[in-house]
Design a protein around this motif. Structure first.
Motif, PDB file in Angstrom:
ATOM      1  N   LEU A  61       0.831  -1.203   0.000  1.00 50.46           N
ATOM      2  CA  LEU A  61       0.000   0.000   0.000  1.00 50.46           C
ATOM      3  C   LEU A  61       0.872   1.263   0.000  1.00 50.46           C
ATOM      4  O   LEU A  61       0.523   2.268  -0.626  1.00 50.46           O
ATOM      5  CB  LEU A  61      -0.907  -0.032   1.235  1.00 50.46           C
ATOM      6  CG  LEU A  61      -2.072   0.941   1.314  1.00 50.46           C
ATOM      7  CD1 LEU A  61      -2.976   0.807   0.118  1.00 50.46           C
ATOM      8  CD2 LEU A  61      -2.887   0.689   2.590  1.00 50.46           C
ATOM      9  N   SER A  62       2.030   1.184   0.683  1.00 48.73           N
ATOM     10  CA  SER A  62       2.934   2.361   0.760  1.00 48.73           C
ATOM     11  C   SER A  62       3.320   2.870  -0.617  1.00 48.73           C
ATOM     12  O   SER A  62       3.364   4.075  -0.858  1.00 48.73           O
ATOM     13  CB  SER A  62       4.209   2.004   1.518  1.00 48.73           C
ATOM     14  OG  SER A  62       3.926   1.682   2.831  1.00 48.73           O
ATOM     15  N   LEU A  63       3.608   1.925  -1.531  1.00 49.76           N
ATOM     16  CA  LEU A  63       4.027   2.296  -2.888  1.00 49.76           C
ATOM     17  C   LEU A  63       3.025   3.241  -3.545  1.00 49.76           C
ATOM     18  O   LEU A  63       3.399   4.192  -4.226  1.00 49.76           O
ATOM     19  CB  LEU A  63       4.192   1.027  -3.735  1.00 49.76           C
ATOM     20  CG  LEU A  63       4.240   1.213  -5.258  1.00 49.76           C
ATOM     21  CD1 LEU A  63       5.496   1.945  -5.689  1.00 49.76           C
ATOM     22  CD2 LEU A  63       4.153  -0.133  -5.973  1.00 49.76           C
ATOM     23  N   LEU A  64       1.736   2.980  -3.309  1.00 49.11           N
ATOM     24  CA  LEU A  64       0.693   3.718  -4.012  1.00 49.11           C
ATOM     25  C   LEU A  64       0.630   5.194  -3.610  1.00 49.11           C
ATOM     26  O   LEU A  64       0.038   6.005  -4.300  1.00 49.11           O
ATOM     27  CB  LEU A  64      -0.676   3.045  -3.785  1.00 49.11           C
ATOM     28  CG  LEU A  64      -0.709   1.525  -3.983  1.00 49.11           C
ATOM     29  CD1 LEU A  64      -2.135   1.014  -3.851  1.00 49.11           C
ATOM     30  CD2 LEU A  64      -0.136   1.136  -5.331  1.00 49.11           C
ATOM     31  N   PHE A  65       1.249   5.546  -2.465  1.00 50.62           N
ATOM     32  CA  PHE A  65       1.248   6.943  -2.021  1.00 50.62           C
ATOM     33  C   PHE A  65       2.451   7.718  -2.536  1.00 50.62           C
ATOM     34  O   PHE A  65       2.545   8.926  -2.329  1.00 50.62           O
ATOM     35  CB  PHE A  65       1.207   7.014  -0.490  1.00 50.62           C
ATOM     36  CG  PHE A  65      -0.105   6.572   0.076  1.00 50.62           C
ATOM     37  CD1 PHE A  65      -1.191   7.433   0.081  1.00 50.62           C
ATOM     38  CD2 PHE A  65      -0.274   5.288   0.562  1.00 50.62           C
ATOM     39  CE1 PHE A  65      -2.411   7.025   0.577  1.00 50.62           C
ATOM     40  CE2 PHE A  65      -1.493   4.873   1.061  1.00 50.62           C
ATOM     41  CZ  PHE A  65      -2.569   5.745   1.069  1.00 50.62           C
ATOM     42  N   VAL A  66       3.383   7.022  -3.199  1.00 49.51           N
ATOM     43  CA  VAL A  66       4.620   7.683  -3.645  1.00 49.51           C
ATOM     44  C   VAL A  66       4.357   8.800  -4.678  1.00 49.51           C
ATOM     45  O   VAL A  66       4.862   9.912  -4.506  1.00 49.51           O
ATOM     46  CB  VAL A  66       5.651   6.645  -4.146  1.00 49.51           C
ATOM     47  CG1 VAL A  66       6.832   7.326  -4.820  1.00 49.51           C
ATOM     48  CG2 VAL A  66       6.130   5.784  -2.977  1.00 49.51           C
ATOM     49  N   PRO A  67       3.548   8.556  -5.745  1.00 52.11           N
ATOM     50  CA  PRO A  67       3.319   9.642  -6.716  1.00 52.11           C
ATOM     51  C   PRO A  67       2.746  10.903  -6.065  1.00 52.11           C
ATOM     52  O   PRO A  67       3.212  12.013  -6.366  1.00 52.11           O
ATOM     53  CB  PRO A  67       2.325   9.028  -7.712  1.00 52.11           C
ATOM     54  CG  PRO A  67       2.592   7.571  -7.645  1.00 52.11           C
ATOM     55  CD  PRO A  67       2.934   7.287  -6.199  1.00 52.11           C
ATOM     56  N   ALA A  68       1.772  10.770  -5.162  1.00 55.70           N
ATOM     57  CA  ALA A  68       1.208  11.937  -4.481  1.00 55.70           C
ATOM     58  C   ALA A  68       2.268  12.600  -3.606  1.00 55.70           C
ATOM     59  O   ALA A  68       2.335  13.824  -3.522  1.00 55.70           O
ATOM     60  CB  ALA A  68       0.006  11.527  -3.636  1.00 55.70           C
ATOM     61  N   GLY A  69       3.114  11.785  -2.979  1.00 57.21           N
ATOM     62  CA  GLY A  69       4.179  12.317  -2.134  1.00 57.21           C
ATOM     63  C   GLY A  69       5.167  13.153  -2.920  1.00 57.21           C
ATOM     64  O   GLY A  69       5.608  14.212  -2.467  1.00 57.21           O
ATOM     65  N   VAL A  70       5.497  12.695  -4.137  1.00 51.66           N
ATOM     66  CA  VAL A  70       6.413  13.460  -4.994  1.00 51.66           C
ATOM     67  C   VAL A  70       5.772  14.811  -5.343  1.00 51.66           C
ATOM     68  O   VAL A  70       6.448  15.837  -5.400  1.00 51.66           O
ATOM     69  CB  VAL A  70       6.774  12.664  -6.266  1.00 51.66           C
ATOM     70  CG1 VAL A  70       7.646  13.495  -7.196  1.00 51.66           C
ATOM     71  CG2 VAL A  70       7.500  11.374  -5.901  1.00 51.66           C
ATOM     72  N   GLY A  71       4.462  14.814  -5.528  1.00 50.66           N
ATOM     73  CA  GLY A  71       3.747  16.051  -5.822  1.00 50.66           C
ATOM     74  C   GLY A  71       3.846  17.059  -4.689  1.00 50.66           C
ATOM     75  O   GLY A  71       3.869  18.272  -4.921  1.00 50.66           O
TER      76      GLY A  71
END
Lengths: 117, 238
Positions: A61-71
């Protein structure tokens, strides 16, 4: 596996349609979750066949938050002079919320005798 | 040299490059976290984000270009949320037995998150739209953004505050709860889900399956409660 993913997508789609159609403030996927949960209650055998796909998805599940985190990184500048104050508020309130929730959970569990088995 | 430039301009246009980069960054971050024995500060989301942000800055790639590839990963958040129904169903008996403790923890955690965030920020002189953007930050992103819009906050700022809250929650939860010697995985998971939504839930699944299931419920219920409480608190206080 494909059938399981199809079921997940169908419930998400149904949730989105409901949320938009009825103008609800609940996100579509959360309604989809509720819908799939209701189906699992009615047909528990479905849980056995879907659990591997679901657990595989949730294990990372952590992986899926990475794109938003980069934003987020690009927007850190918008904090301006409020940066330190906002960071203090986020850290302080997150710690306090965890403590308050754990304390309330354990206190009520003790009062109602709902201790964990 | 021009071959390299051609190759780069081809890759920069395709989603493949940044989709792959996102997965590679996560695999590296996760392996590093494992090597550091899952030290709380070695949060995989945080490390992967730092790696990718550095890479984007170094190649002067705009976020929009990055997201064309990364959107496939981002998209999976929806089906993953629906998939939370399975751990919920697997823990049905324990959930039925802990309805009252969950309800108490939900109200205590949700209200504390909103009030203390507003209180601390206001004490440090934060005012206006920025302060309002802070109120729904413990709720999952789509709900928090909607609430922020409704109460006069800035939705983009709220989105940033929500993600940061999740990362902070995933970092602080385990050390604090271990120090307090709290062994009830239901209480631990539920509290993290209420305070730190999906990123907290992702962390909880890593720590213990029961904590993950309860964290998912905490996240879902707090999305509902924050949508109700944040406008009330703001109307009453500000």
């Amino acid at each position: 596996m494909i059938l399981n993913v199809t079921i997940l997508l169908l419930f998400q789609l149904a949730g989105e349609v409901m949320a938009r159609g009825l103008g609800l403030s609940v996100p579509g996927p959360v309604l989809g979750l509720a819908g799939l949960f209701a189906l699992l209650l009615a047909r528990p055998s479905l849980a056995t066949r879907m659990s591997k796909t679901a657990n595989g998805l949730l294990a990372h599940l952590s992986l899926l938050f990475v794109p938003a985190g980069v934003g987020v990184v690009g927007h850190l500048g918008t904090f301006g002079s409020d940066g330190p104050a906002l960071l203090a508020a986020l850290v302080g309130s997150t710690v306090l919320a965890i403590l308050a929730a754990v304390a309330a959970f354990l206190a009520v569990a003790r009062l109602t005798g709902a201790a964990d088995e | 040299m021009s071959d390299v430039t051609d190759l780069w301009s081809y890759l920069a246009r395709e989603p493949l490059l940044w989709l792959t980069a996102t997965l590679v960054a996560y695999v590296i971050a996760d392996a590093t976290a494992e090597k550091l024995k899952r030290h709380p500060l070695a949060n995989p989301v945080l490390m992967a984000v730092i790696l990718l942000a550095t890479l984007l800055a170094a190649t002067s790639t705009p976020y929009a270009t990055y997201f064309e590839g990364a959107q496939f990963v981002h998209f999976m958040l929806g089906p993953a949320t629906v998939a939370l129904a399975l751990p919920l169903h697997a823990n049905l008996k324990r959930i039925r037995a802990s309805l009252l403790p969950m309800l108490a923890a939900l109200f205590a955690g949700s209200l504390t998150a909103i009030l203390s965030a507003l209180g601390i920020a206001a004490a440090f002189g934060v005012r206006g739209e920025t302060l309002l953007s802070l109120a729904p930050k413990s709720a999952t992103a789509p709900v928090a953004i909607g609430v922020s819009e409704a109460i006069g906050g800035a939705p983009t700022l709220t989105a940033v505050l929500v993600i940061l809250t999740g990362i902070i929650g995933a970092i602080v939860a385990t050390p604090i709860l271990n120090a307090l010697k709290i062994t009830d995985w239901r209480a631990r998971g539920f509290a993290v889900g209420v305070a730190a939504h999906g990123i907290g839930t992702a962390h909880a699944f890593r720590v213990h399956p029961t904590a993950g299931a309860f964290s998912g419920i905490g996240m879902g219920l707090n999305a509902l409660l924050t949508a109700i409480l944040a406008p009330l608190v703001v109307a009453w206080l500000l």
